[in-house]
Scaffold this active site. Structure first.
Site, PDB file in Angstrom:
ATOM      1  N   ASP A  84       0.855  -1.181   0.000  1.00  0.00           N
ATOM      2  CA  ASP A  84       0.000   0.000   0.000  1.00  0.00           C
ATOM      3  C   ASP A  84       0.888   1.226   0.000  1.00  0.00           C
ATOM      4  OD1 ASP A  84      -2.242  -1.339   0.105  1.00  0.00           O
ATOM      5  OD2 ASP A  84      -2.792  -0.899   2.168  1.00  0.00           O
ATOM      6  N   ASP A  90      -4.220  -2.715   5.022  1.00  0.00           N
ATOM      7  CA  ASP A  90      -4.703  -2.235   6.312  1.00  0.00           C
ATOM      8  C   ASP A  90      -6.215  -2.187   6.373  1.00  0.00           C
ATOM      9  OD1 ASP A  90      -5.061  -0.250   4.537  1.00  0.00           O
ATOM     10  OD2 ASP A  90      -3.816   1.227   5.529  1.00  0.00           O
ATOM     11  N   ASP A 103      -9.011  -5.290   2.272  1.00  0.00           N
ATOM     12  CA  ASP A 103      -7.772  -5.950   1.833  1.00  0.00           C
ATOM     13  C   ASP A 103      -7.740  -7.413   2.246  1.00  0.00           C
ATOM     14  OD1 ASP A 103      -6.630  -3.731   0.658  1.00  0.00           O
ATOM     15  OD2 ASP A 103      -5.774  -3.020   2.543  1.00  0.00           O
TER      16      ASP A 103
END
Length: 1161
Positions: free
Chosen positions: A455, A776, A780
């Site tokens: 990310d 997070d 996900d």
């Protein structure tokens, strides 16, 4: 056991409650039965019994706004009456149970039996013992004292078996303890936000009590049951309890029931806790299972306890089906994590070595027995006298013990131990490097990682958002504008839009230390916007006080589909105003007006919008800023708009301003990414941000370098390229994209999952890619699960993400991932070092025992000595070599990949090279040792004769060589300096010196049990000198180039086929339901039956016709391989089948039209 503890837990609570239930307006029982209702039933029940949720709060003596007073006495009382919020774990296995398990080892059992027989015989003195004619060997150096000592060998073997068992049990026990520690550490890490004494505090989940007012938000895993008091747009995924995947919308008047173990998928709100621990819905289910079900269930789930849900879904299946299929089914329902690569390779290797050892030991025993019988009864022509039987039996037992010893030494039972120690040690140390490992094997898989999909926000960047540019009233400010330059009307709208249209849990608090930055609490983007309000010298708190959360009319919370958030408030004159904020390109599309310099709305046409994108938004994005647009819209009071029709509501907005938010790159990230690239790992960035922002950040991090050949795609474009005309994803299309893809922007969680799956399933490269993913958000979860290793963020991560992950990064920092790679590679290397050492000892010990036994009728290394060697080389060596700390040099090589053999050519060269050296010296000592040292020969000694110096020297030299070779084994890639960094590993030094000390004791004072006789100093010097030769020889071996030795084979590799776990091959089968699987099984048995009939009919026919018998046999042989021929029922056999059977119609349609290879187990 589990059931017991839980039922006690219950009865205790029940007793308490009958005495004290009066203090609160409702008892635990009432609340429990209330929580078992759903939807409208629950609403009716609340109305009938209590009035409303406020009344329940009053009965529980709590305030919906201020929460509990939070005094220690009150909390304690609540815990006593309503129970604590934890589910008592299953009792761990006791040390004795572990000892019992360790005793189940087959080789140990064989040894125990042999030792007991040997003991029994030594105590049995038959009358014929004095009979000279029994066996020549019986006479000799046998005197009274020695005959008495016959029991020692058996006792010593038993003792060493006990040693091995205790060590194994202790290791298992400490592993279990560590795992429980880890478990509780994970549980302590889990905090939840509650309101106590009007303060918002975060407390560990176990501290939550009944009556607490908990704040719930997107991504939470609810820790207890409760009633929804207030909130907006709350949607819950209750699949973990109900199994239904649809999200359930919660509201105070329709469905206020919030259950523990369910996930918040959208929205936010507050709930009053009504049941905790064993009384919550998840707790009740756990209690029925006996705290987590069977032990093996636990091993499977390991820490991945899918909030009791997985357990719940799995248990009934297991009991209902019974037997073998439960396992298949369990595979289907647990998350498909394959056995780790390393364990796969090791198991395979251990089995191969074990088989070889078994063969060797069998041959040894056979040779010894044959030689003895031939020598005694044929050559010396002695009759078998009945009184001599025990003597002969004793000989045979001795031979048997020698054989078993060869086997014990050959089987590397230290392997699993080494892996466990290495992993457990690494996991403990990785805690210090901010990696909380939830599954042991994830640590080692990380060493093989070839790709990391990360990310952007919070992992590569600091996740401290600050507004640095703004476009307000037709002016683009490159820094924070002066408050006086903004029109008051515009300023007023701006402050209201930001303060009201953000979660009230997001705030900015004064810094904890002097000179530090203000503390951001809650959603970081919102904090950035609130910080912008403060920078404009305005106060957002005042606005919020004026418009408390309860008064908000309607909230459209942020989610990955909307990419915006809107809040509707009712103005004093009865009309409505909606504030909106979100990704600029999305919100601007919905704007038809914009505020000018005077704070008045003016028209905003698509042409103006394109202009703005070019002049304002793209320049901001190219500076690596996230652009956010803030807008509003007014609605008349009547007719009231249809709030559920989102498309009409979120339209015709008026843009207030566009801000550029900076999220600076973490200072240590570029270096970490450089290390990854040097180590052969590709880093890809997957983000929801705008593509220009993403590209700018990727360049800052060093993920992409200008001038390279790489791809940066947006989610839409990515999807367009990987799908065919029908909209299905095609692997070939993904294969064209992923090798060059570095940045995927504006991506949805599904895109992330698609990318990860595409890279993992790709056969584009010769090594299968091993992918690590960071995540997070709640969404996900699927990608984290699909990845080989899922990293969840410890600070910013939602509970759902942590639940799906393998490793939690406690500091959310990308550079911790590099540490994980280092530790992972280190585990791999530790195992290889241990293997290199272990196999050298094995090869030498087995050959010595084998040839020695064949030539001299007695193994030069006695059973007890072998067990000691086994102990040092298995248990101690695995401790010493598996705890080497990692070094930065590990990051200089490419990843090993999945099908790299465990034992490389270099290691094979080392193993064989050292084995040659050791064997040469030991055989020299065995056959000419007595002449060199001028001592008595120990060869052909009779039974029970005292230990000879000769054999003691051989034993001692052997151990010395192992000790020095252990130092050689510290390096496996052919390095010269084997001492490098040796003092960084105190365990290694301790073990080598400790073993040396014990060896001195054994030789000098071991006496009869260890078959040792004390040695003089000069003899000791020789032994050590020969041992030191190992180090010199190691240098000699290192000089030989491995490339010359073409004949060396590698070992312990996984072939491509084995590497695809069976579950994956069976994945398509998993979808078939149980009955159909049975049916297929039936079909296969049917075919096999047919095949057999067919063969028999052919044979009969052949006999009848008297045709060449050969033809039938030829046909027969083609049918014998029945396991394969089902897969491809070759047509000739079908023809012959129809000829053989009287009517072709009896062939089942399935067999005739069966596509090859379907449904074969």
């Amino acid at each position: 056991m589990g059931d017991m503890t839980n039922s006690d837990f219950y009865s205790k609570n029940q007793r308490n409650e009958s005495i004290r239930g009066g203090e609160f307006g409702c008892t635990m029982e009432e609340l429990r039965s209330l929580m078992e209702l759903r939807g409208t039933e629950a609403v009716v029940k609340v109305k009938e019994t209590y009035g409303d949720t406020e009344a329940i709060c009053r009965r529980l003596k709590t305030s919906p706004v201020e929460g509990l007073p939070g005094t220690a006495a009150d909390l304690e009382k609540r815990k006593q009456i309503f129970g604590q919020n934890f589910i008592p774990p299953k009792k761990p296995k006791t040390f004795l149970q572990l000892v019992w398990e360790a005793l189940q080892d087959v080789t140990l059992i064989i040894l125990e039996i042999a030792a007991i027989i040997s003991l029994g015989l030594s105590f049995y003195h038959p009358p014929g013992e004095s009979n000279e004619g029994c066996a020549a060997a019986q006479a000799g150096a046998e005197d009274e004292g020695e005959a008495e000592a016959g029991w020692i060998e058996g006792a010593a073997i038993l003792l060493s078996v006990i040693c091995v068992v205790l060590v194994t049990a202790f290791n298992d026990w400490s592993k279990e303890k560590q795992f429980r520690g880890l478990q509780s550490r994970i549980e302590q890490e889990q905090k939840f936000t509650v309101i106590r004494a009007n303060q918002v505090v975060q407390i560990p989940v176990a501290e939550i009590v009944v009556g607490d007012i908990a704040q719930i938000k997107y991504g939470d895993l609810l820790p207890a049951d409760g009633l929804f008091i207030q909130g907006n747009d709350l949607k819950i995924d209750e699949s973990s309890l109900t199994g239904e995947s649809d999200q359930v919308r919660k509201s105070v008047d329709k469905d206020p029931m919030l259950l523990s173990g369910t996930h918040v998928m959208e929205g936010s709100g507050r709930m009053v806790v009504t049941a905790v621990g064993v009384n919550s819905q998840t707790g009740i289910i756990f209690t029925l299972l006996g705290a987590g079900g069977e032990e093996e269930e636990k091993k499977d789930k390991k820490a991945k306890q899918q909030d009791g849900a997985a357990a719940v879904e799995m248990q009934p299946l297991k009991s209902a089906e019974g037997g073998g299929d439960a396992d298949d089914r369990k595979k289907a329902s647990t998350h498909k994590k394959e056995k780790s690569v390393l364990q796969g390779k090791l198991t395979k290797l251990a089995v191969q070595i074990g088989k070889a050892g078994l063969v060797m030991s069998a041959i040894t025993v056979i040779i010894l027995v044959l030689y003895f019988t031939v020598d005694t009864f044929v050559v010396k022509k002695k009759p078998w006298l009945p009184e001599c039987t025990p003597v002969y039996v004793q000989y045979f037992v001795k031979f048997f013990i020698i054989g078993v010893t060869v086997l014990v030494v050959a089987v590397p039972e230290g392997l699993p131990l080494a892996v466990t120690i290495s992993l457990a040690y690494s996991v403990k140390k990785m805690m210090k490097d901010n990696n909380l490992v939830r599954h042991l094997d994830a640590c080692e898989t990380m060493g093989n990682a070839t790709a990391i999909c990360s990310d952007k926000t919070g992992t590569l960047t600091t996740n401290r958002m600050t507004v640095v540019q703004a476009y307000v009233g037709d002016v683009h400010y490159k820094e924070i504008p002066d408050p006086s330059s903004i029109d008051t009307k515009a300023m007023d709208l701006l402050v209201n839009a930001i303060a009201i249209n953000s979660a009230y849990t997001s705030k900015i608090l004064p810094p904890e230390k002097e000179g530090a930055l203000p503390w951001q609490v809650g959603n970081k983007t919102e904090c950035g916007l609130l910080g912008f309000v403060l920078d404009l010298k305005q106060d957002y708190e005042a606005v919020r006080t004026q418009m408390p959360e309860e008064k908000l009319y309607k909230v459209y919370t942020f989610n990955s589909v909307r990419k915006s958030m809107s809040t509707v408030v009712k103005l004093p004159d009865g009309s409505f105003r909606m504030y909106s904020k979100g990704a600029s390109e999305i919100v601007l599309k919905k704007c038809c007006k914009i505020l000018n310099g005077a704070g008045e709305p003016r028209g905003f046409r698509p042409r103006d919008r394109d202009e703005m994108v070019k002049k304002v938004i793209e320049p901001m994005a190219c500076d690596g800023l996230r652009t956010i647009c803030v807008a509003y819209r007014d609605f008349p009071s009547s007719p009231e708009p249809d709030w559920d029709n989102e498309n009409d509501i979120l339209n015709d907005l008026t843009c207030i301003c566009v801000v550029g938010i900076e999220d600076p790159v973490r200072p240590e990230v570029p270096e970490a990414i450089r290390k990854c690239q040097r180590a052969g790992i590709t880093v890809r960035m997957v983000t929801g941000d705008n593509i220009n922002t993403a590209r700018a950040i990727a360049i800052k991090c060093g993920i992409i370098h200008p001038g390279e050949d790489f791809l940066c795609l947006e989610g839409k474009e990515f999807n367009r390229r990987i799908r065919n005309e029908k909209g299905e994803i095609e692997q070939e299309r993904i294969d064209k994209i992923w090798p060059k893809l570095r940045v995927l922007a504006r991506s949805s969680p599904t895109d992330k999952h698609t990318l990860v799956k595409g890279i993992i399933d790709s056969t584009h490269t010769e090594q299968r890619q091993v992918v690590a993913v960071t995540g997070d958000g709640t969404n996900d979860g699927p990608a984290l699960k699909k990845a080989d290793v899922g990293f969840a963020m410890g600070i910013a991560g939602t509970d759902v993400a942590k639940e799906a992950s393998d490793i939690i990064l406690t500091d959310d920092n990308f550079s911790s991932i590099v540490k994980a790679v280092m530790w992972g590679r280190n585990v791999y290397d530790s195992i290889s070092k241990f293997l290199q050492f272990q196999l050298t000892v094995n090869v030498v010990a087995v050959i010595v025992a084998f040839t020695g036994a064949c030539i001299t009728q007695d193994s030069p290394l006695k059973a007890v000595q072998m067990l000691w060697v086994n102990l040092i080389m298995d248990t101690f060596a695995s401790l010493a070599l598996a705890t080497e700390p990692p070094t930065e040099t590990l990051l200089l090589r490419k990843p090993y990949g999945r099908n790299k053999p465990l034992i490389s050519r270099t290691m094979m060269k080392n193993i064989l090279g050292h084995a040659v050296y050791q064997l040469t010296l030991i055989f020299t000592l065995l056959f000419v040792g007595e002449k060199m040292f001028q001592i008595d020969s120990g060869r052909n000694a009779p039974l029970h004769s005292p230990p000879s110096e000769h054999y003691t020297i051989i034993f001692n030299t052997f151990v010395m060589m192992q000790l020095f070779n252990e130092i050689n084994a510290r390096k496996i890639h052919g390095e010269r300096n084997v001492f490098e960094g040796i003092f960084r590993n105190p365990i290694f030094c301790t073990i080598v010196l400790g073993t040396f000390a014990i060896q001195i004791v054994i030789v000098q004072f071991g006496g009869k049990p260890f078959s040792c006789s004390p040695l003089q100093l000069d003899q000791w010097m020789w032994c050590i000198f020969i041992g030191l030769g190992e180090l010199v020889w190691g240098q000699v071996i290192a000089t030989i180039p491995t490339s010359r030795l073409k004949f060396l084979k590698e070992a312990g590799r996984l072939t491509r086929k084995e590497e695809i776990p069976e579950e994956e091959l069976n994945e398509d089968m998993e979808e078939i339901d149980h009955a159909e699987r049975e049916l297929r099984r039936g079909q296969i048995l049917w075919f096999r039956g047919l095949n057999r009939i067919q063969t028999q009919i052919e044979v009969v026919n052949t006999f009848k016709s008297g045709a060449s018998f050969q033809g039938a046999l030829r046909r027969q042989s083609s049918v014998t391989s029945q396991s394969q021929d089902v897969a491809s029922l070759s047509s000739p056999s079908r023809v012959s089948l129809s000829n053989a059977l009287p009517s072709p119609t009896s062939l089942p349609p399935a067999a005739a039209g069966h596509p090859s290879g379907e449904g074969i187990p």
